[in-house]
Design a protein around this motif. Structure first.
Motif, mmCIF file in Angstrom:
data_model
loop_
_atom_site.group_PDB
_atom_site.id
_atom_site.type_symbol
_atom_site.label_atom_id
_atom_site.label_comp_id
_atom_site.label_asym_id
_atom_site.label_seq_id
_atom_site.Cartn_x
_atom_site.Cartn_y
_atom_site.Cartn_z
ATOM 1 N N GLY A 116 0.785 -1.227 0.000
ATOM 2 C CA GLY A 116 0.000 0.000 0.000
ATOM 3 C C GLY A 116 0.817 1.277 0.000
ATOM 4 N N THR A 117 2.141 1.182 0.049
ATOM 5 C CA THR A 117 3.001 2.367 0.010
ATOM 6 C C THR A 117 3.179 2.796 -1.438
ATOM 7 O OG1 THR A 117 4.191 1.624 1.979
ATOM 8 C CG2 THR A 117 5.263 3.299 0.625
ATOM 9 N N GLN A 118 2.893 4.055 -1.721
ATOM 10 C CA GLN A 118 3.080 4.565 -3.077
ATOM 11 C C GLN A 118 4.520 5.027 -3.255
ATOM 12 O OE1 GLN A 118 0.164 7.599 -3.733
ATOM 13 N NE2 GLN A 118 -1.495 6.143 -3.861
ATOM 14 N N THR A 119 5.022 4.876 -4.474
ATOM 15 C CA THR A 119 6.355 5.368 -4.787
ATOM 16 C C THR A 119 6.240 6.566 -5.716
ATOM 17 O OG1 THR A 119 6.656 3.940 -6.696
ATOM 18 C CG2 THR A 119 7.378 3.065 -4.578
ATOM 19 N N ALA A 120 7.135 7.513 -5.540
ATOM 20 C CA ALA A 120 7.171 8.692 -6.418
ATOM 21 C C ALA A 120 8.433 8.655 -7.261
ATOM 22 C CB ALA A 120 7.143 9.964 -5.581
ATOM 23 N N ALA A 121 9.093 7.521 -7.282
ATOM 24 C CA ALA A 121 10.361 7.374 -7.978
ATOM 25 C C ALA A 121 10.151 6.766 -9.358
ATOM 26 C CB ALA A 121 11.293 6.471 -7.161
ATOM 27 N N ALA A 122 11.035 7.132 -10.265
ATOM 28 C CA ALA A 122 11.084 6.427 -11.555
ATOM 29 C C ALA A 122 11.671 5.068 -11.305
ATOM 30 C CB ALA A 122 11.948 7.212 -12.537
ATOM 31 N N ILE A 123 11.068 4.014 -11.870
ATOM 32 C CA ILE A 123 11.528 2.659 -11.649
ATOM 33 C C ILE A 123 11.980 2.064 -12.978
ATOM 34 C CG2 ILE A 123 10.884 0.335 -10.897
ATOM 35 C CD1 ILE A 123 8.886 1.657 -8.988
ATOM 36 N N THR A 124 13.211 1.492 -12.963
ATOM 37 C CA THR A 124 13.780 0.876 -14.143
ATOM 38 C C THR A 124 14.103 -0.576 -13.817
ATOM 39 O OG1 THR A 124 14.774 2.970 -14.797
ATOM 40 C CG2 THR A 124 15.688 0.982 -15.805
ATOM 41 N N PHE A 125 13.763 -1.476 -14.733
ATOM 42 C CA PHE A 125 14.119 -2.886 -14.594
ATOM 43 C C PHE A 125 15.193 -3.183 -15.634
ATOM 44 C CE2 PHE A 125 9.847 -2.515 -12.937
ATOM 45 C CZ PHE A 125 9.965 -3.196 -11.727
ATOM 46 N N ASN A 126 16.422 -3.480 -15.160
ATOM 47 C CA ASN A 126 17.544 -3.722 -16.046
ATOM 48 C C ASN A 126 18.048 -5.153 -15.995
ATOM 49 O OD1 ASN A 126 17.884 -1.308 -17.321
ATOM 50 N ND2 ASN A 126 19.330 -0.498 -15.836
ATOM 51 N N GLY A 127 17.474 -5.977 -15.150
ATOM 52 C CA GLY A 127 17.949 -7.352 -15.024
ATOM 53 C C GLY A 127 17.111 -8.314 -15.835
ATOM 54 N N SER A 128 17.536 -9.533 -15.878
ATOM 55 C CA SER A 128 16.804 -10.554 -16.599
ATOM 56 C C SER A 128 15.871 -11.332 -15.678
ATOM 57 C CB SER A 128 17.797 -11.529 -17.271
ATOM 58 O OG SER A 128 18.626 -12.109 -16.286
ATOM 59 N N GLY A 129 15.891 -11.006 -14.379
ATOM 60 C CA GLY A 129 15.071 -11.734 -13.398
ATOM 61 C C GLY A 129 13.692 -11.169 -13.245
#
Length: 129
Positions: A116-129
């Motif tokens: 339930g915690t909102q994030t205000a950050a840009a999120i990047t997924f760079n892995g293969s997992g």
């Protein structure tokens, strides 16, 4: 290896006063988390509400777990980018003023629990997992 936040309010980069190798343990200059360390904020991080500010340069860890203090809530603050090489677990009630970019680069399956915690950050997924 796990790294545990202790000593209440402070900056992530201050290992001398805030990072221990055991829950509630003694902090030490050599305990700053690396990309292979799990980071834990728990009931022994501080008895009452406190703030951890992500400061200085890009911060690294493997898994990161945010848990509540015995009384009140933790505040996750700052704006410096973080790279997480594993899972992230937040808890309901976490105060998030953190606005830095989050990069997840795991190479195996991991989880993100927001509770339930909102994030205000840009999120990047760079892995293969």
């Amino acid at each position: 290896m796990a790294r545990f936040w202790v000593g209440g309010t402070g900056n992530w980069s201050d290992a001398t006063n805030h990072w221990a190798t055991t829950s509630g343990g003694a902090p030490g200059a050599g305990n700053l988390p690396t990309a292979t360390d799990d980071v834990v904020f728990d009931t022994l991080s501080n008895a009452t509400a406190y703030t951890c500010t992500i400061d200085a340069t890009t911060k690294l860890c493997r898994d990161i777990t945010f848990g509540a203090p015995l009384v009140g809530n933790m505040t996750w603050a700052g704006s410096v980018a973080m790279t997480i090489s594993g899972s992230m677990t937040l808890y309901s009630g976490l105060v998030r003023t953190y606005t830095g970019n989050l990069t997840f680069n795991a190479t195996d399956a991991r989880t993100i629990t927001l509770a339930g915690t909102q994030t205000a950050a840009a999120i990047t997924f760079n892995g293969s997992g």
